[in-house]
Scaffold this motif. Sequence first.
Motif, PDB file in Angstrom:
ATOM      1  N   ARG A  88     -15.892 115.131 -38.152  1.00  0.00           N
ATOM      2  CA  ARG A  88     -16.049 115.478 -39.242  1.00  0.00           C
ATOM      3  C   ARG A  88     -14.919 113.754 -39.238  1.00  0.00           C
ATOM      4  O   ARG A  88     -14.185 113.706 -40.664  1.00  0.00           O
ATOM      5  CB  ARG A  88     -14.845 116.139 -38.611  1.00  0.00           C
ATOM      6  N   GLU A  89     -14.680 112.705 -38.817  1.00  0.00           N
ATOM      7  CA  GLU A  89     -13.824 111.891 -38.592  1.00  0.00           C
ATOM      8  C   GLU A  89     -14.662 110.888 -37.526  1.00  0.00           C
ATOM      9  O   GLU A  89     -15.274 110.763 -37.222  1.00  0.00           O
ATOM     10  CB  GLU A  89     -12.904 111.815 -38.049  1.00  0.00           C
ATOM     11  N   PRO A  90     -14.910 109.651 -38.432  1.00  0.00           N
ATOM     12  CA  PRO A  90     -14.823 108.249 -37.106  1.00  0.00           C
ATOM     13  C   PRO A  90     -14.309 108.086 -36.283  1.00  0.00           C
ATOM     14  O   PRO A  90     -12.914 107.936 -35.929  1.00  0.00           O
ATOM     15  CB  PRO A  90     -14.917 106.983 -38.346  1.00  0.00           C
ATOM     16  N   ALA A  91     -15.111 107.880 -34.986  1.00  0.00           N
ATOM     17  CA  ALA A  91     -14.984 107.871 -34.113  1.00  0.00           C
ATOM     18  C   ALA A  91     -15.521 106.273 -33.167  1.00  0.00           C
ATOM     19  O   ALA A  91     -16.614 105.957 -33.518  1.00  0.00           O
ATOM     20  CB  ALA A  91     -15.471 108.495 -33.413  1.00  0.00           C
ATOM     21  N   PRO A  92     -14.692 105.455 -32.765  1.00  0.00           N
ATOM     22  CA  PRO A  92     -15.148 104.103 -32.989  1.00  0.00           C
ATOM     23  C   PRO A  92     -14.954 103.829 -31.087  1.00  0.00           C
ATOM     24  O   PRO A  92     -14.564 104.790 -30.493  1.00  0.00           O
ATOM     25  CB  PRO A  92     -13.861 103.269 -33.528  1.00  0.00           C
ATOM     26  N   GLY A  93     -15.976 102.815 -31.248  1.00  0.00           N
ATOM     27  CA  GLY A  93     -16.483 102.204 -29.377  1.00  0.00           C
ATOM     28  C   GLY A  93     -16.648 101.544 -29.235  1.00  0.00           C
ATOM     29  O   GLY A  93     -17.162 100.712 -30.425  1.00  0.00           O
ATOM     30  N   MET A  94     -16.074 100.302 -28.095  1.00  0.00           N
ATOM     31  CA  MET A  94     -16.368  99.051 -28.103  1.00  0.00           C
ATOM     32  C   MET A  94     -17.684  99.507 -26.856  1.00  0.00           C
ATOM     33  O   MET A  94     -18.044  99.403 -26.090  1.00  0.00           O
ATOM     34  CB  MET A  94     -16.199  98.082 -27.392  1.00  0.00           C
ATOM     35  N   MET A  95     -19.281  98.246 -27.692  1.00  0.00           N
ATOM     36  CA  MET A  95     -19.820  98.304 -26.766  1.00  0.00           C
ATOM     37  C   MET A  95     -20.411  97.436 -26.096  1.00  0.00           C
ATOM     38  O   MET A  95     -20.186  95.975 -26.820  1.00  0.00           O
ATOM     39  CB  MET A  95     -21.479  98.648 -27.851  1.00  0.00           C
ATOM     40  N   ASP A  96     -20.999  97.233 -24.499  1.00  0.00           N
ATOM     41  CA  ASP A  96     -21.097  95.676 -23.890  1.00  0.00           C
ATOM     42  C   ASP A  96     -22.239  95.254 -24.079  1.00  0.00           C
ATOM     43  O   ASP A  96     -23.135  95.735 -23.170  1.00  0.00           O
ATOM     44  CB  ASP A  96     -20.673  95.730 -22.634  1.00  0.00           C
ATOM     45  N   TYR A  97     -23.029  93.645 -24.010  1.00  0.00           N
ATOM     46  CA  TYR A  97     -24.018  93.769 -23.759  1.00  0.00           C
ATOM     47  C   TYR A  97     -23.780  92.124 -23.426  1.00  0.00           C
ATOM     48  O   TYR A  97     -23.437  91.333 -24.292  1.00  0.00           O
ATOM     49  CB  TYR A  97     -24.639  93.181 -25.802  1.00  0.00           C
ATOM     50  N   GLU A  98     -24.777  92.324 -22.569  1.00  0.00           N
ATOM     51  CA  GLU A  98     -24.321  90.604 -21.427  1.00  0.00           C
ATOM     52  C   GLU A  98     -22.630  90.270 -21.647  1.00  0.00           C
ATOM     53  O   GLU A  98     -21.288  91.048 -21.248  1.00  0.00           O
ATOM     54  CB  GLU A  98     -25.425  89.918 -22.343  1.00  0.00           C
ATOM     55  N   ASP A  99     -22.413  89.425 -22.623  1.00  0.00           N
ATOM     56  CA  ASP A  99     -21.157  88.444 -22.005  1.00  0.00           C
ATOM     57  C   ASP A  99     -20.466  88.924 -23.713  1.00  0.00           C
ATOM     58  O   ASP A  99     -18.682  87.929 -23.462  1.00  0.00           O
ATOM     59  CB  ASP A  99     -20.899  87.590 -21.742  1.00  0.00           C
ATOM     60  N   VAL A 100     -21.089  89.903 -24.332  1.00  0.00           N
ATOM     61  CA  VAL A 100     -19.690  90.042 -25.586  1.00  0.00           C
ATOM     62  C   VAL A 100     -19.549  91.511 -25.837  1.00  0.00           C
ATOM     63  O   VAL A 100     -20.039  92.456 -25.007  1.00  0.00           O
ATOM     64  CB  VAL A 100     -20.426  89.766 -26.669  1.00  0.00           C
ATOM     65  N   ARG A 101     -18.962  91.909 -26.947  1.00  0.00           N
ATOM     66  CA  ARG A 101     -18.513  93.191 -26.857  1.00  0.00           C
ATOM     67  C   ARG A 101     -19.222  93.552 -28.612  1.00  0.00           C
ATOM     68  O   ARG A 101     -18.686  92.391 -29.782  1.00  0.00           O
ATOM     69  CB  ARG A 101     -17.332  93.480 -26.399  1.00  0.00           C
TER      70      ARG A 101
END
Length: 331
Positions: free
Chosen positions: A117-130
């Motif tokens: 019902r509300e935005p949910a943020p998160g950080m995804m790792d890909y190799e050496d970047v996010r």
Amino acid sequence: MAVNLPPHYHDAEARYKKAQTPEDKLVALKEMWVLLPKHKASEKVQAELKTKISELTDQIEQAKLGPKKAAPGTFKFPRQGAGQVVLLGPPNAGKSQLITKLTKATPAVAPYPFTTREPAPGMMDYEDVRVQLIDLPPITADHYENFVTDITRAADVALLFLDLADDDGPAATRAAIDRLKLARRELVPPGSPPIDDPAVYAIPTLLVANKGDDEAADIRLEIAREEFGTQFPLLVVSSERGDGLEELRKAIYDALGVMRIYTKQPGKPADMTSPFTPPIGATVAELAGKVHRDLEDTVKSARVWGTAVHDGQTVGRDHVLHDKDVVELHT
């Protein structure tokens, strides 16, 4: 490089600053957009104008809806990492479950619709970047949260979900696309040319066919291919089993259109742990602006280690960088 704005542009800008109503401001901004020379030197001005035009258009339309239909909340998510990616789609398509697999976010996950019902943020790792992912509430022909319009304005890429466990999956995804169009959010394949209308935001989009482990997924996938054809790059995943997630990570990063650039100080080793991520084709000067906004104007040259130069070669501020270059800036 100077933008060299024509005199009529400055006249329209003066009318914008003096305007008292959103409608008058919007008229002036659209005139400024038409008069603005469209070339690389004006890209920042173009982006600023598009944002102002979109915000004012949204403000005017929401005012017409009246207070009873106004957005229930305001959410701000400053861009983090290599880019910002929004998760869009119909109810119960597995968006929330997928973001828990790709990030450390913990949105509510349940086997019934409209859990988010509300935005949910998160950080995804890909190799050496996010990469920043934001799970947004589901979209149907009859259900749309107004704050989705605001959040998608800043998005670099969208993941559009299709439910392979539902016979109505393609139709539900198409309904989400159509509802976003009403909010002037056009989902397009990555690499598409810009849209001329500054009030419309084109979002590079990947189509994520989720629940690929369903026993009838192959049949529904063929129906989905007939419905969407080559409209978007299509990736089949299972957020339940984890199938296809590594391919999805790479596709998300590739869709952002950025490159990894590592920096070093004279006489010291390069920092290979936290690259800057300017757009593909960025110059030394543009990288300098990522390091510090004042550096973009003051950097004069750089030493570069990479595939397109001799190691440690000195280049000018207009030199075009390449993925995984190591750069030492000089003012």
